[in-house]
Scaffold this motif. Structure first.
Motif, PDB file in Angstrom:
ATOM      1  N   GLY A   1       3.898 -31.533   3.834  1.00 16.97           N
ATOM      2  CA  GLY A   1       3.681 -30.829   5.132  1.00 16.97           C
ATOM      3  C   GLY A   1       3.739 -29.247   5.239  1.00 16.97           C
ATOM      4  N   MET A   2       4.733 -28.846   4.244  1.00 16.78           N
ATOM      5  CA  MET A   2       4.629 -27.347   4.222  1.00 16.78           C
ATOM      6  C   MET A   2       3.629 -26.720   3.765  1.00 16.78           C
ATOM      7  SD  MET A   2       8.176 -26.816   4.896  1.00 16.78           S
ATOM      8  CE  MET A   2       8.980 -25.518   3.954  1.00 16.78           C
ATOM      9  N   GLY A   3       3.008 -25.794   4.807  1.00 19.40           N
ATOM     10  CA  GLY A   3       1.928 -25.050   4.655  1.00 19.40           C
ATOM     11  C   GLY A   3       0.582 -25.789   4.670  1.00 19.40           C
ATOM     12  N   ILE A   4       0.641 -27.101   5.241  1.00 18.02           N
ATOM     13  CA  ILE A   4      -0.425 -27.970   5.652  1.00 18.02           C
ATOM     14  C   ILE A   4      -1.071 -27.679   6.998  1.00 18.02           C
ATOM     15  CG2 ILE A   4      -1.432 -30.262   5.710  1.00 18.02           C
ATOM     16  CD1 ILE A   4      -0.572 -29.497   2.901  1.00 18.02           C
ATOM     17  N   ASP A   5      -2.095 -27.266   7.010  1.00 25.24           N
ATOM     18  CA  ASP A   5      -2.622 -26.684   8.374  1.00 25.24           C
ATOM     19  C   ASP A   5      -3.551 -27.795   8.923  1.00 25.24           C
ATOM     20  OD1 ASP A   5      -3.111 -25.065  10.551  1.00 25.24           O
ATOM     21  OD2 ASP A   5      -4.935 -24.128   9.506  1.00 25.24           O
ATOM     22  N   LYS A   6      -3.280 -28.825   9.626  1.00 26.31           N
ATOM     23  CA  LYS A   6      -3.781 -29.847  10.150  1.00 26.31           C
ATOM     24  C   LYS A   6      -3.202 -29.860  11.654  1.00 26.31           C
ATOM     25  CE  LYS A   6      -5.024 -34.866  10.197  1.00 26.31           C
ATOM     26  NZ  LYS A   6      -6.421 -34.842  10.345  1.00 26.31           N
ATOM     27  N   PRO A   7      -4.223 -29.257  12.738  1.00 26.47           N
ATOM     28  CA  PRO A   7      -3.630 -29.281  13.981  1.00 26.47           C
ATOM     29  C   PRO A   7      -3.628 -30.541  14.983  1.00 26.47           C
ATOM     30  CG  PRO A   7      -6.064 -28.597  13.755  1.00 26.47           C
ATOM     31  CD  PRO A   7      -5.449 -28.915  12.391  1.00 26.47           C
ATOM     32  N   ASP A   8      -4.282 -31.266  14.473  1.00 21.98           N
ATOM     33  CA  ASP A   8      -4.538 -32.779  15.335  1.00 21.98           C
ATOM     34  C   ASP A   8      -3.565 -33.947  14.999  1.00 21.98           C
ATOM     35  OD1 ASP A   8      -5.926 -33.236  12.931  1.00 21.98           O
ATOM     36  OD2 ASP A   8      -7.409 -34.062  13.787  1.00 21.98           O
ATOM     37  N   VAL A   9      -2.348 -33.657  14.344  1.00 22.86           N
ATOM     38  CA  VAL A   9      -1.418 -34.566  14.259  1.00 22.86           C
ATOM     39  C   VAL A   9      -0.954 -34.953  15.265  1.00 22.86           C
ATOM     40  CG1 VAL A   9       0.659 -35.198  13.041  1.00 22.86           C
ATOM     41  CG2 VAL A   9      -1.071 -33.648  11.851  1.00 22.86           C
ATOM     42  N   ARG A  10      -1.021 -36.288  15.669  1.00 22.69           N
ATOM     43  CA  ARG A  10      -0.529 -36.927  17.241  1.00 22.69           C
ATOM     44  C   ARG A  10       0.778 -37.327  17.108  1.00 22.69           C
ATOM     45  NH1 ARG A  10      -4.070 -34.319  18.581  1.00 22.69           N
ATOM     46  NH2 ARG A  10      -2.005 -33.597  19.442  1.00 22.69           N
ATOM     47  N   ILE A  11       1.340 -37.683  15.820  1.00 21.92           N
ATOM     48  CA  ILE A  11       2.774 -38.442  15.653  1.00 21.92           C
ATOM     49  C   ILE A  11       3.385 -38.048  14.409  1.00 21.92           C
ATOM     50  CG2 ILE A  11       1.744 -40.806  15.072  1.00 21.92           C
ATOM     51  CD1 ILE A  11       4.325 -41.845  16.586  1.00 21.92           C
ATOM     52  N   VAL A  12       4.567 -37.576  14.414  1.00 23.45           N
ATOM     53  CA  VAL A  12       5.483 -37.384  13.344  1.00 23.45           C
ATOM     54  C   VAL A  12       6.541 -38.296  13.491  1.00 23.45           C
ATOM     55  CG1 VAL A  12       7.041 -35.981  12.324  1.00 23.45           C
ATOM     56  CG2 VAL A  12       4.754 -35.038  12.903  1.00 23.45           C
ATOM     57  N   LEU A  13       6.767 -39.352  12.710  1.00 20.70           N
ATOM     58  CA  LEU A  13       7.751 -40.321  12.795  1.00 20.70           C
ATOM     59  C   LEU A  13       8.821 -40.475  11.706  1.00 20.70           C
ATOM     60  CD1 LEU A  13       7.282 -43.796  14.442  1.00 20.70           C
ATOM     61  CD2 LEU A  13       8.360 -43.556  12.231  1.00 20.70           C
ATOM     62  N   HIS A  14      10.057 -40.215  11.797  1.00 21.65           N
ATOM     63  CA  HIS A  14      11.194 -40.214  10.927  1.00 21.65           C
ATOM     64  C   HIS A  14      11.630 -41.824  10.739  1.00 21.65           C
ATOM     65  CE1 HIS A  14      10.763 -36.104  11.185  1.00 21.65           C
ATOM     66  NE2 HIS A  14      11.506 -36.095   9.896  1.00 21.65           N
ATOM     67  N   MET A  15      11.494 -42.500   9.585  1.00 21.84           N
ATOM     68  CA  MET A  15      11.945 -43.824   9.543  1.00 21.84           C
ATOM     69  C   MET A  15      13.405 -43.595   8.832  1.00 21.84           C
ATOM     70  SD  MET A  15       9.803 -46.163   9.846  1.00 21.84           S
ATOM     71  CE  MET A  15       9.940 -47.593   8.779  1.00 21.84           C
ATOM     72  N   ASP A  16      13.906 -42.349   8.199  1.00 20.50           N
ATOM     73  CA  ASP A  16      15.326 -42.247   7.888  1.00 20.50           C
ATOM     74  C   ASP A  16      15.654 -40.823   8.606  1.00 20.50           C
ATOM     75  OD1 ASP A  16      15.495 -44.349   6.141  1.00 20.50           O
ATOM     76  OD2 ASP A  16      13.886 -43.262   4.858  1.00 20.50           O
ATOM     77  N   LEU A  17      16.965 -40.580   8.763  1.00 20.47           N
ATOM     78  CA  LEU A  17      17.657 -39.488   9.498  1.00 20.47           C
ATOM     79  C   LEU A  17      17.351 -38.422   8.544  1.00 20.47           C
ATOM     80  CD1 LEU A  17      20.715 -40.638  11.685  1.00 20.47           C
ATOM     81  CD2 LEU A  17      18.399 -40.130  12.404  1.00 20.47           C
ATOM     82  N   PRO A  18      16.864 -37.189   8.858  1.00 17.44           N
ATOM     83  CA  PRO A  18      16.924 -35.946   8.046  1.00 17.44           C
ATOM     84  C   PRO A  18      18.523 -35.562   8.257  1.00 17.44           C
ATOM     85  CG  PRO A  18      15.477 -35.691   9.971  1.00 17.44           C
ATOM     86  CD  PRO A  18      16.139 -37.073  10.066  1.00 17.44           C
ATOM     87  N   ASP A  19      18.888 -34.705   7.138  1.00 19.66           N
ATOM     88  CA  ASP A  19      20.310 -34.275   7.204  1.00 19.66           C
ATOM     89  C   ASP A  19      20.576 -32.901   7.767  1.00 19.66           C
ATOM     90  OD1 ASP A  19      19.187 -32.557   5.314  1.00 19.66           O
ATOM     91  OD2 ASP A  19      20.398 -33.388   3.426  1.00 19.66           O
ATOM     92  N   SER A  20      19.545 -32.581   8.603  1.00 16.68           N
ATOM     93  CA  SER A  20      20.053 -31.296   9.446  1.00 16.68           C
ATOM     94  C   SER A  20      19.011 -31.275  10.577  1.00 16.68           C
ATOM     95  CB  SER A  20      19.974 -29.869   8.644  1.00 16.68           C
ATOM     96  OG  SER A  20      18.505 -29.479   8.271  1.00 16.68           O
ATOM     97  N   ILE A  21      19.336 -30.555  11.541  1.00  9.57           N
ATOM     98  CA  ILE A  21      18.509 -30.276  12.725  1.00  9.57           C
ATOM     99  C   ILE A  21      17.215 -29.271  12.206  1.00  9.57           C
ATOM    100  CG2 ILE A  21      18.374 -28.931  15.162  1.00  9.57           C
ATOM    101  CD1 ILE A  21      19.640 -31.509  15.397  1.00  9.57           C
ATOM    102  N   GLU A  22      17.579 -28.556  11.418  1.00  8.99           N
ATOM    103  CA  GLU A  22      16.512 -27.490  10.945  1.00  8.99           C
ATOM    104  C   GLU A  22      15.464 -28.079  10.302  1.00  8.99           C
ATOM    105  OE1 GLU A  22      20.513 -24.946  10.319  1.00  8.99           O
ATOM    106  OE2 GLU A  22      19.792 -27.153  10.733  1.00  8.99           O
ATOM    107  N   ALA A  23      15.640 -29.224   9.544  1.00  9.60           N
ATOM    108  CA  ALA A  23      14.736 -30.038   8.664  1.00  9.60           C
ATOM    109  C   ALA A  23      13.823 -30.812   9.530  1.00  9.60           C
ATOM    110  CB  ALA A  23      15.402 -30.836   7.663  1.00  9.60           C
TER     111      ALA A  23
END
Length: 667
Positions: free
Chosen positions: A321-343
């Motif tokens: 995802g870092m640096g990937i330029d795809k503007p039309d992503v409609r949903i980002v879903l997390h199956m597991d919790l990230p370990d920070s709000i920043e991430a």
């Protein structure tokens, strides 16, 4: 949250109006040494008629030679803030970024616009790196993209002083802060590069930084004066949703079927990426998986399939995802919790970059909280454990006391853990902490370029007669492209050989394998290998010191980040957008109206207001005869909570009274 949360939401109108690029009625002509107008450059190369948000402020600041920090959310147009000012003045912009995908993507896009740009990244041979650096000195290039790890090489430091650098851009600048969630020691070398380039201004950019990290970035980059521009992190088109469920795969399928468009699904480990992808395939949903362990060719193919829409879903670890330029992503879903709000904020921000309706969803089960807490001892194992790992590392390499400084060793973490009965995750953390403490450098999974050596003499090569045209073409291309291949291994690049020979990349690989089987060459394909580099001589275990700044202070901040993540998940009364903004020091006085808590509170408020017809029904029933509350409840088919609220309201207003336990209309 119920199913209707995935209904229509207001769209966010894009502020930046695009017209056809490179067809401007304006011309950007200037005398030598004279700066071009940023607006004219923006129109000529990008086709935009005006800057967005704080872009113009940042550009004006860096053009006046001021060290500048820009805080902009994902999709906020960060690249414009350094590309335009670099074009507006003479010289080269040095862009420091850890993202190879971003380097390749931006260099390609700049070239399409007729702007000369180069990048240096892992996998390039020494000759290719030298040629790139020489081009930056003599070739009138405008941009050089480079990873922070490359800053410490002697060849780069020698060559960069000969370049005409006009500005330095530090992307993902939160990585320089030890208090940030994604600290990378290599970023600390940037301050040393500034000493080699005195007077050259720095533009630092990030999409995630708390107020504490904002101050630390400027300190670590040796800002001459604090200078920060902030763009609101609010994403009006993005609905933040936490769905509590013990059946995550069922919810995942339900959500994907209820929504349309491209999606990213984040999971914690590599094994899960493949499992979820297979699940989606079985449900006739096109998907690919992505993680750091895949080779570059596979990553590129899968990324391309996803970007073009051939695959709807990318199931990935945080490597994607870092640096990937795809503007039309409609949903980002997390199956597991990230370990920070920043991430989480950065990953969630990859949805809806086109300004249209999008969703950022977390699926949360009760066990997730304990799983997240378990990451604390995994990330910060006991100090005695760290010392044991250090000691066993010496046995592993048979390193004598006092030896080691400057030694470089390949490191196979599975083999090491098998020999000394460790688990990989805490060992990985221990090595990173030893790196921060200055005892060694642990580079996890560095891309190492392919190597090749001819095992027969040059005159024997010319006597070979059983070579087909393609093989002969490849051999001739190798001999023209690389020197010393008969005496020592040369680093090669299969993509480059394919381009120069006119063969397909896979064809080049297969021919090299065939030549190796014929014992004409020794061929070591590109592989990902971690390295251990000893920064100091081996010391006795009891002399090893891990200071509080490396261990206790970092652990405390890590615990606070996990607590903040769990607070966000557990919240059911405050707007999620406001919670996220508050975490990054931004005050927002209005609710988003579209997150799951906002929708839930709106429903509850609506439910709490008794309807006019319900009040009329109560008064009608009690006017005919007095009755107990239980009898009234049985007679009226209404929601019990709403009925109670209506009765309380009528009692407060004095329209009904209680006489001997019976409700009746006041006469």
């Amino acid at each position: 949250m119920n199913k209707s949360n995935f209904s229509s939401h207001p769209l966010w109108e894009k502020e930046q109006k695009e017209v056809s690029p490179c067809h401007s009625p304006y011309s950007v002509e200037r005398q030598r040494g004279e700066a071009a107008e940023p607006e004219l450059l923006l129109h000529q190369y990008w086709g935009y008629t005006s800057f967005r948000g704080i872009q113009k402020d940042i550009i004006s600041s860096i053009l006046t030679g001021k060290d500048t920090l820009g805080l902009m959310p994902t999709g906020g147009g960060k690249s414009i803030t350094f590309q335009v000012p670099a074009l507006a003045q003479e010289g080269l912009c040095l862009v420091i970024t850890p993202l190879i995908a971003l380097m390749k993507d931006q260099v390609q896009n700049l070239k399409k616009r007729g702007i000369k740009a180069l990048a240096i990244y892992s996998g390039m041979s020494r000759q290719e790196i030298i040629a790139t650096l020489e081009n930056c000195i003599f070739g009138n290039f405008k941009f050089l993209y480079i990873s922070p790890e490359r800053l410490d090489t002697e060849i780069f430091r020698t060559k960069v002083q000969k370049m005409k650098i006009c500005m330095i851009t530090v992307d993902e600048s939160h990585c320089i802060s030890q208090w940030g969630y994604d600290f990378r020691p290599a970023y600390l070398k940037i301050a040393e590069i500034r000493q080699l380039l005195p007077g050259i201004p720095v533009l630092a950019l990030t999409a995630t930084a708390t107020p504490e990290v904002v101050k630390d970035i400027q300190k670590r980059l040796n800002f001459r004066k604090e200078n920060v521009f902030r763009m609101s992190f609010e994403r009006k088109n993005l609905a933040y949703i936490v769905r509590k469920t013990e059946n995550k795969t069922g919810e995942l399928l339900h959500i994907l079927r209820r929504t349309s468009g491209s999606a990213i699904i984040y999971v914690r480990n590599r094994r899960r990426t493949k499992e979820i992808t297979e699940l989606l395939h079985n449900e006739n949903i096109t998907a690919d998986f992505y993680h750091a362990g895949l080779d570059d060719a596979t990553k590129d193919i899968r990324q391309q399939r996803w970007q073009t829409g051939e695959s709807r879903v990318m199931v990935a670890t945080n490597a994607f995802g870092m640096g990937i330029d795809k503007p039309d992503v409609r949903i980002v879903l997390h199956m597991d919790l990230p370990d920070s709000i920043e991430a989480y904020f950065q990953e969630a921000g990859r949805a809806g970059r086109d300004g249209e309706k999008a969703y950022a969803v977390i699926l949360y089960a009760k066990s997730d909280s304990s799983t997240l807490h378990k990451r604390i001892p995994d990330t910060f194992p006991e100090k005695e454990y760290i010392k044991d790992v250090y000691e066993h590392l010496q046995y592993y390499y048979q390193m004598a006391m006092g030896d080691g400084q400057g030694c470089v060793r390949e490191f196979n973490i599975e083999d090491f853990c098998r020999k000394f009965k460790y688990f990989p995750v805490p060992v990985d953390s221990a090595l990173k902490l030893l790196t921060l403490a200055g005892y060694l450098e642990y580079t996890d999974e560095q891309d190492n370029a392919s190597r090749l050596l001819f095992t027969i003499r040059r005159d024997e090569l010319y006597k070979l007669k059983e070579m087909d045209d393609d093989t002969d073409k490849l051999i001739q291309t190798i001999l023209r492209s690389y020197t010393g291949v008969f005496t020592d291994y040369a680093f090669i690049n299969e993509d480059s050989l394919a381009t120069r020979s006119g063969l397909a990349r896979q064809q080049v690989y297969e021919l090299l394998i065939r030549l190796a089987k014929l014992h004409i060459i020794s061929y070591i394909p590109q592989k990902k290998t971690p390295y251990i580099i000893y920064a100091r001589k081996r010391v006795e275990k009891h002399h090893l010191q891990i200071p509080p700044s490396v261990y206790e202070e970092r652990k405390e901040r890590y615990e606070k980040r996990i607590a903040a993540m769990l607070d966000y998940i557990g919240n059911d009364t405050a707007c999620r957008s406001r919670l996220l903004l508050r975490y990054f020091g931004e005050k927002n006085e209005h609710d988003c109206g579209q997150c799951d808590t906002c929708i839930s509170l709106k429903r509850k408020a609506t439910k709490d207001i008794p309807t006019k017809s319900l009040v009329e029904n109560i008064l009608q029933a009690l006017s005919e005869q007095a009755m107990t509350p239980a009898t009234l409840f049985g007679q009226l088919s209404a929601d019990k909570e709403q009925l109670c609220n209506a009765l309380h309201e009528l009692l407060d207003e004095g329209q009904i009274i209680v006489v001997n336990g019976m409700l009746e209309v006041k006469k």
